[in-house]
Structure formats: structure tokens, C-alpha cells
Design an enzyme around this catalytic site. Structure first.
Site, PDB file in Angstrom:
ATOM      1  N   ARG A 527       0.861  -1.196   0.000  1.00 44.98           N
ATOM      2  CA  ARG A 527       0.000   0.000   0.000  1.00 44.98           C
ATOM      3  C   ARG A 527       0.889   1.235   0.000  1.00 44.98           C
ATOM      4  NH1 ARG A 527      -3.493   2.254   4.495  1.00 44.98           N
ATOM      5  NH2 ARG A 527      -5.151   3.423   3.464  1.00 44.98           N
ATOM      6  N   PHE A 532       1.468  10.728   1.633  1.00 46.47           N
ATOM      7  CA  PHE A 532       0.851  10.164   2.833  1.00 46.47           C
ATOM      8  C   PHE A 532       1.794   9.159   3.496  1.00 46.47           C
ATOM      9  CE2 PHE A 532      -2.791   7.413   4.645  1.00 46.47           C
ATOM     10  CZ  PHE A 532      -2.616   7.994   5.891  1.00 46.47           C
ATOM     11  N   GLN A 535       3.316   1.394   3.147  1.00 50.29           N
ATOM     12  CA  GLN A 535       2.954   0.378   4.149  1.00 50.29           C
ATOM     13  C   GLN A 535       3.424  -1.011   3.731  1.00 50.29           C
ATOM     14  OE1 GLN A 535      -1.093   0.699   5.489  1.00 50.29           O
ATOM     15  NE2 GLN A 535      -1.222  -1.442   6.143  1.00 50.29           N
ATOM     16  N   ASN A 572      -3.176  -0.620  11.959  1.00 51.18           N
ATOM     17  CA  ASN A 572      -4.181  -1.370  12.712  1.00 51.18           C
ATOM     18  C   ASN A 572      -5.549  -1.192  12.085  1.00 51.18           C
ATOM     19  OD1 ASN A 572      -5.442   1.056  13.735  1.00 51.18           O
ATOM     20  ND2 ASN A 572      -3.806   1.201  15.261  1.00 51.18           N
ATOM     21  N   PHE A 583       3.910   1.179   8.810  1.00 49.78           N
ATOM     22  CA  PHE A 583       4.014   2.113   7.684  1.00 49.78           C
ATOM     23  C   PHE A 583       4.984   3.233   8.035  1.00 49.78           C
ATOM     24  CE2 PHE A 583       0.433   3.504  10.272  1.00 49.78           C
ATOM     25  CZ  PHE A 583       0.637   4.879  10.411  1.00 49.78           C
ATOM     26  N   LEU A 592      -3.330  11.206  12.935  1.00 45.48           N
ATOM     27  CA  LEU A 592      -3.078   9.813  13.314  1.00 45.48           C
ATOM     28  C   LEU A 592      -2.566   9.684  14.748  1.00 45.48           C
ATOM     29  CD1 LEU A 592      -1.364   8.380  10.085  1.00 45.48           C
ATOM     30  CD2 LEU A 592      -3.783   8.475  10.673  1.00 45.48           C
ATOM     31  N   HIS A 596      -2.561   5.503  15.933  1.00 50.56           N
ATOM     32  CA  HIS A 596      -1.543   4.519  15.564  1.00 50.56           C
ATOM     33  C   HIS A 596      -0.308   4.738  16.430  1.00 50.56           C
ATOM     34  CE1 HIS A 596      -3.636   3.120  11.905  1.00 50.56           C
ATOM     35  NE2 HIS A 596      -4.090   4.366  11.852  1.00 50.56           N
TER      36      HIS A 596
END
Length: 635
Positions: A527, A532, A535, A572, A583, A592, A596
């Protein structure tokens, strides 16, 4: 009547007749269909960014210093001194430096609880009153006690009531048990007040001096707000006010709501004053008219409703919100335990609270502490600008004071900085904490390891540490260095990361064990989203598992945030559902935080991360060509 006057009268009559006819014609025309309502113009504060540049903006406190006991009061003087007081009667003087503050002197001022402290408008004098029935006077610039007076009553609050340059400095002290106010001169050798007068019908719990209008604002224990002159004969008949009778104002609002004031603050220009009350409402009044200008509801029910809204930007993690709510309940219990006012709470409770409001120098912004953190509100546009300290989920801040300005340091010293910049700083205390906290425009420096975090970190041990803190420091100093680095060998190159083993022990243990066992070998970056993150960590495409075979809990730490690119964090699918996926961010993503777990930072190989970020992906954000982890080496 003269001819000219007659012509003017005829012209006026004709204009009035035309206006009436026009109005009648307008009324005869009926509008068919919906009428467009013109939207209201949004208020814009000119040069708002200039004002904001002179205010603290950091999400976390930069430094904290120890006090002898729980901090109860803070204030900043015009002479660039910071004064702090703790519940055990100790007062400390600090001097503002080009960056941060420096300790100057310490006094054991009172043998009991300090009820109130006040600094003169020019910053030359300080007054403190305590439950031991002593009034202490200090020369701020020379940080020296110049007089003390023992009185035969319990003081309620104190306030200097002279303008800068006055030949005779005066301080007003209220009586806790009556509605009397006593005027004292700090250099007088007698403990007899030079003047005694009354303003309110009940004992005064809050009192402030408005130097712009040479006026005293007082609030009694029933919530009644009164004005009076700050010079003899201390009259309540003030001819500069815009109202004749008090019923024309909103000064009865506290009385109507059956609540009492917990703090009172006057803006720098003297045109506004703010009151916080037990009903958790923030009220801002216009001084000349006595009308309410703004009112903000900070009650617990409001925060509970915001927490229920899934789309609310103020929504917290449920565990974090529950913890904060429990603290607020405890504070409410303390506040409700006293039967009269906040002063009775100070005298009877071992924990003193001062949830106050402060204006900035422009009088366009206010700051005040809440459950979420310290709110910065633009009262001109009626907009919330920022919440400072929101990530500090273990602290409930209160007793705020604000420094705005630039200081070059002490003349004649080697550390004097002629090119010093503005260093706006909030000085505050926290619930049940023996520390004063500093918020500036700088975020705290990141500690290098566990030992430096405890010994050389942002929490300075300038006093003898508690037994618990001493044990933690000894353990940190004697512990063996922990594994704190890893190299991720990918098909695009090496990525070096630093691991936060002390802050996130379980998360780092999971990552290290998987790495040593070869679990991540051959994993693809499945990903990748430009601007951004990238991952990986799912070798079989089934989501991955932890080294314990199931998910494990989040490990949020107040010093670790997604406030910068190249942050390594756990992926998660909800609270406490960490497995093996992780990531690396490529931009700051503060949304975030507390969602996370941050457990590492990239220290080398930034270009490799950026190259992976740029690859072409399909509609599911999966790279068209596989990018793999060859292995991970733990150092």
C-alpha cells in the site's frame, strides 16, 4: 421665518412626502417565489496572523520545572519576571531569558495555603496573601521581601490598585468573612489599613484593577459584579460608563445562573473583562456597557456530546477520554465540596485549582484550560484557533499566565542576545503536579535514549525528586543500552530507522522478534499513497499476526507524534489491534496521533522512502511492480 429657512422646510417636506410615496409603492409590489437572503459577511480580524505569530503554538510543552509542592498560582510581570506559588506557601521568582526562563530566588512566604498573589500594573511590586493571615509585599525587580503585615481577618483576594508612576503604591485586600475591602500601603510600618470601604453586599472573592479607567471590578461569593473607583472616596458612581442603571446590563448573569466566579481577568485595553465560573461557562463582558460580548460553554455535557459524534475533530480515543473525564469529575467533586466559593475550597481542600482565563496583548484572543487542553480563541471572529497541549493526555493544565515579548537577557553578561526574537510563552500548572510547564512556539527536543529522557529531557529536576522519580532515574542510569536501531534492506535501497524501545517496549519487541525470525523477509510494500505513507509487513496477504499469535494493545507516548515525515508507525484496524504491519509517513499527519502507535523514525535512507512513494500504483494503492523487503538487520 426667513425665506431661506422656509425653502429648506418646503424641500424637507417634499423629500419626506417622496419617501412615504416610495415606501407605499414598495409595499404594493408583492414578491412571488422565494426571497434570497443575503449571507452575513464573515468577520475578519485584520493582521490576524501577525497577532498569532506573537502567541505560543506548540502542541506539547517545551519544558517543565519542579516546585516544592502542587503549583497553585502563576503570573507574569511587566518587568519580565515570572512568579509561581505552590500550595505549601512557597513562592519562586524566575526571569525570562531570550529562550526559556531562569530561576532567580525562592521564598518560604507563608506557613499555610497561599490564597492569592497579585503584581502591580508596572511590574514593580508583588503581594501575596495566605491562610496564615499574613500579607507579604515584594520588590519584584530586586526580588526582595520589603514588608509583611499580620491582619486579624482571613484575606479573600488581593489586587494592586495604582497606575504606573503613582507616588504611593496601594493594594486592596478583601475579607473572607465580610464584604469589607482594606487598602494598605506596602511601605507602611503599621498593620492598620489606610482606608476601609465596601462595594458588594457579600464577601468579595474576585477583584481586578482596570488601569485604563482607574476602576476596580469586584465579584462577591453570590456572583454579583460591581464597579467602583480606584481612588478615594472609592465611589460606585462612575460617569464614564455607558449605562445609568445596572438592570440595563448583564452584570447579574452569574446571579441569575446561581453560580459563582472562579476567576476574573481584564483585557490589556480595559474594554473587556472575562469571568470563569463554577457552571463551566466562559463569560466575556464589555466593560463600559456591562453587556455580555461572548459566552462559551465548557461543561462536561458538551464534551460528552462531541465524543459521541464520530465526525467531530475533538473526538478522543475512548480510553483517553474516559481518563480525562474521571479527572474532571474529581475536580468537580472538589469544587462542590465547599459551600460558598472557590476560596472556601482553597482553605479546606489540599488541592487548589485556578482554571483562569488570560487575554493576549491585542485583546483579540483569550486562552483558557479545558478537558482537551489549552484553548486559543479569537473572540473578534468567534473562532477556535488552536488547542495547545491536546496530546499531553496525562496533564490537566490550569493557572495560566502569558508572556509576550522579546528579551535580550541581562545587561553586562556574556549570554546577552542582541538579535533575540519574540519568545511568547505560556506558564501554567497541572492538576496534582509539582511542576510548572512552559508552552512556546517550539516543540520539545526529542530525547536520544531512555536515560536522557529521564535525566536530560524536558522535565527538569531542579528540586529534590520524589522517591518514585529517583527510582526511575537510577534504573535508567544503571540499565544496559537497549537495541534502538534497525536497517530495512529493500529492493530500492536501505532504510535506517531508530526504534523507541523505552517508550513502546512491546511494539519494538514485536518488530525486533519478527525481524530476527525473518518474518518480514520477502514482504512487499502493498500500500503506497503519495503525500501520505508507504505500508508493509504482511507477508502472506492475510493481515499478519504479532509474535504472540494475536493482536496487542496500543502504546501511545506523549513525546511521539506523527508531526513530521519519515515516522514509523503501526498499522491497525481499530483500538488495540496491532499485528505485524507498519508504515512510514512521507508528510506530517497529526490526525493519526493517539490512533496509531509511533515506534520509530527514519534516520537515513530518506531518498529510498521518497522513491518508493513515487512509484505507480493501481486503484487499490498497490504498486504495479513489487517492491520487497529483502531482510531487516537489528543493530
Amino acid at each position: 421665518m426667513s425665506k431661506r429657512t422656509q425653502e429648506q422646510q418646503e424641500n424637507s417636506d417634499n423629500e419626506n412626502t417622496n419617501d412615504i410615496n416610495d415606501n407605499q409603492n414598495d409595499q404594493s409590489v408583492q414578491t412571488i417565489g422565494p426571497v434570497r437572503v443575503k449571507p452575513k459577511k464573515k468577520k475578519i480580524l485584520q493582521f490576524e496572523q501577525v497577532y498569532l505569530d506573537s502567541l505560543p503554538c506548540a502542541d506539547m510543552y517545551e519544558k517543565s520545572y519542579m516546585h516544592r509542592d502542587t503549583l497553585t498560582h502563576t503570573l507574569v510581570t511587566e518587568t519580565e519576571f515570572i512568579v509561581t506559588a505552590s500550595i505549601d506557601g512557597h513562592i519562586k521568582f524566575w526571569k525570562k531569558q531570550p529562550v526559556g526562563i531562569e530561576f532567580v530566588k525562592h521564598f518560604r512566604a507563608h506557613l499555610d495555603v497561599i490564597i492569592s498573589i497579585s503584581a502591580s500594573v508596572d511590574g514593580q511590586f508583588l503581594c501575596s496573601i495566605g491562610a496564615d493571615r499574613y500579607i507579604k509585599f515584594f520588590d519584584v525587580v530586586n526580588f526582595d521581601m520589603i514588608n509583611m503585615i499580620h491582619v486579624n481577618f482571613t484575606p479573600g483576594c488581593c489586587e494592586w490598585i495604582h497606575r504606573p508612576g503613582a507616588t504611593k503604591p496601594l493594594v486592596a485586600v478583601s475579607d473572607f468573612d465580610s464584604n469589607k475591602i482594606f487598602i494598605y500601603e506596602p511601605r507602611s510600618e503599621s498593620n492598620v489599613p489606610i482606608q476601609t470601604f465596601t462595594i458588594n453586599e457579600h464577601p468579595v472573592s474576585q477583584m481586578k484593577f482596570n488601569s485604563t479607567f482607574n476602576c476596580i471590578i469586584s465579584i462577591d461569593v453570590q456572583g454579583n459584579i460591581e464597579y467602583c473607583s480606584a481612588s478615594e472616596p472609592y465611589s460606585t458612581d462612575l460617569n464614564f460608563l455607558s449605562f445609568e442603571f445596572k438592570v440595563e446590563t448583564d452584570l447579574y448573569d452569574l446571579l441569575k445562573c446561581n453560580t459563582t466566579a472562579t476567576s476574573l481577568t481584564v483585557s490589556k485595553n480595559g474594554l473587556l473583562f472575562a469571568v470563569s465560573a463554577r457552571d463551566r461557562q466562559i463569560r466575556i463582558f464589555k466593560f463600559l456597557t456591562g453587556k455580555l460580548f461572548r459566552k462559551y460553554d465548557e461543561s462536561l455535557s458538551v464534551f460528552q456530546e462531541l465524543q459521541k459524534d464520530e465526525n467531530s475533530p475533538f473526538k478522543l480515543d475512548s480510553i483517553d477520554f474516559g481518563r480525562r473525564l474521571a479527572v474532571e469529575r474529581e475536580i468537580e467533586k472538589i469544587e462542590n465540596s465547599s459551600n460558598r466559593n472557590i476560596l472556601a475550597q482553597k482553605l479546606n481542600s489540599p488541592i487548589v485549582l485556578a482554571s483562569n482565563i488570560i487575554f493576549d496583548d491585542s485583546s483579540n484572543f483569550i486562552l483558557y484550560p479545558t478537558l482537551l487542553g489549552i484553548k486559543l480563541v479569537n473572540i473578534f471572529t468567534n473562532k477556535l484557533v488552536k488547542i495547545l497541549g491536546r496530546v499531553e493526555n496525562t496533564e490537566r493544565f490550569f493557572a495560566l499566565s502569558l508572556y509576550q515579548g522579546r528579551t535580550q537577557g541581562i545587561a553586562g553578561t556574556t549570554d546577552r542576545k542582541h538579535d533575540a526574537k519574540n519568545d511568547p510563552t505560556i506558564i501554567c500548572g497541572a492538576y496534582k503536579k509539582h511542576r510548572l510547564f512552559l508552552f512556546s512556539r517550539r516543540e520539545p527536543e526529542e530525547p536520544e535514549d531512555e536515560t536522557s529522557a529521564l535525566i536530560k529531557g524536558r522535565d527538569v529536576f531542579n528540586e529534590k525528586p520524589t522517591s518514585e522519580e529517583r527510582i526511575m532515574m537510577q534504573q535508567a542510569a544503571s540499565s544496559q543500552p537497549q537495541i534502538a536501531n534497525a536497517i530495512i534492506h529493500t529492493t530500492f535501497g536501505d532504510i535506517h530507522i531508530r526504534l523507541f524501545a523505552f517508550e513502546c517496549p512491546k511494539t519494538v519487541e514485536n518488530f525486533i522478534t519478527h525481524s530476527r525470525n525473518g518474518y518480514y523477509n520477502g514482504c512487499i510494500f502493498h500500500r503506497v499513497i503519495k503525500s501520505f505513507m508507504i505500508q508493509t509487513g504482511d507477508p502472506n496477504g492475510d493481515g499478519g499476526v504479532s509474535v504472540w499469535g494475536n493482536t496487542f494493545e496500543d502504546e501511545f507516548h506523549r513525546t511521539l507524534k506523527h508531526d513530521r515525515p519519515f515516522t514509523v508507525s503501526m498499522a491497525n484496524c481499530g483500538v488495540n489491534t496491532n499485528g505485524s504491519q507498519f508504515f512510514i509517513t512521507t508528510v506530517p499527519v497529526p490526525q493519526l496521533d493517539n490512533v496509531h502507535t509511533v515506534f520509530g523514525r527514519v534516520t537515513k535512507g530518506f531518498d529510498v522512502v521518497q522513491e518508493i512513494e513515487k512509484v505507480r500504483t493501481d486503484k487499490n494503492d498497490k504498486p504495479l511492480k513489487d517492491i520487497k523487503i529483502n531482510s531487516i538487520k537489528i543493530l
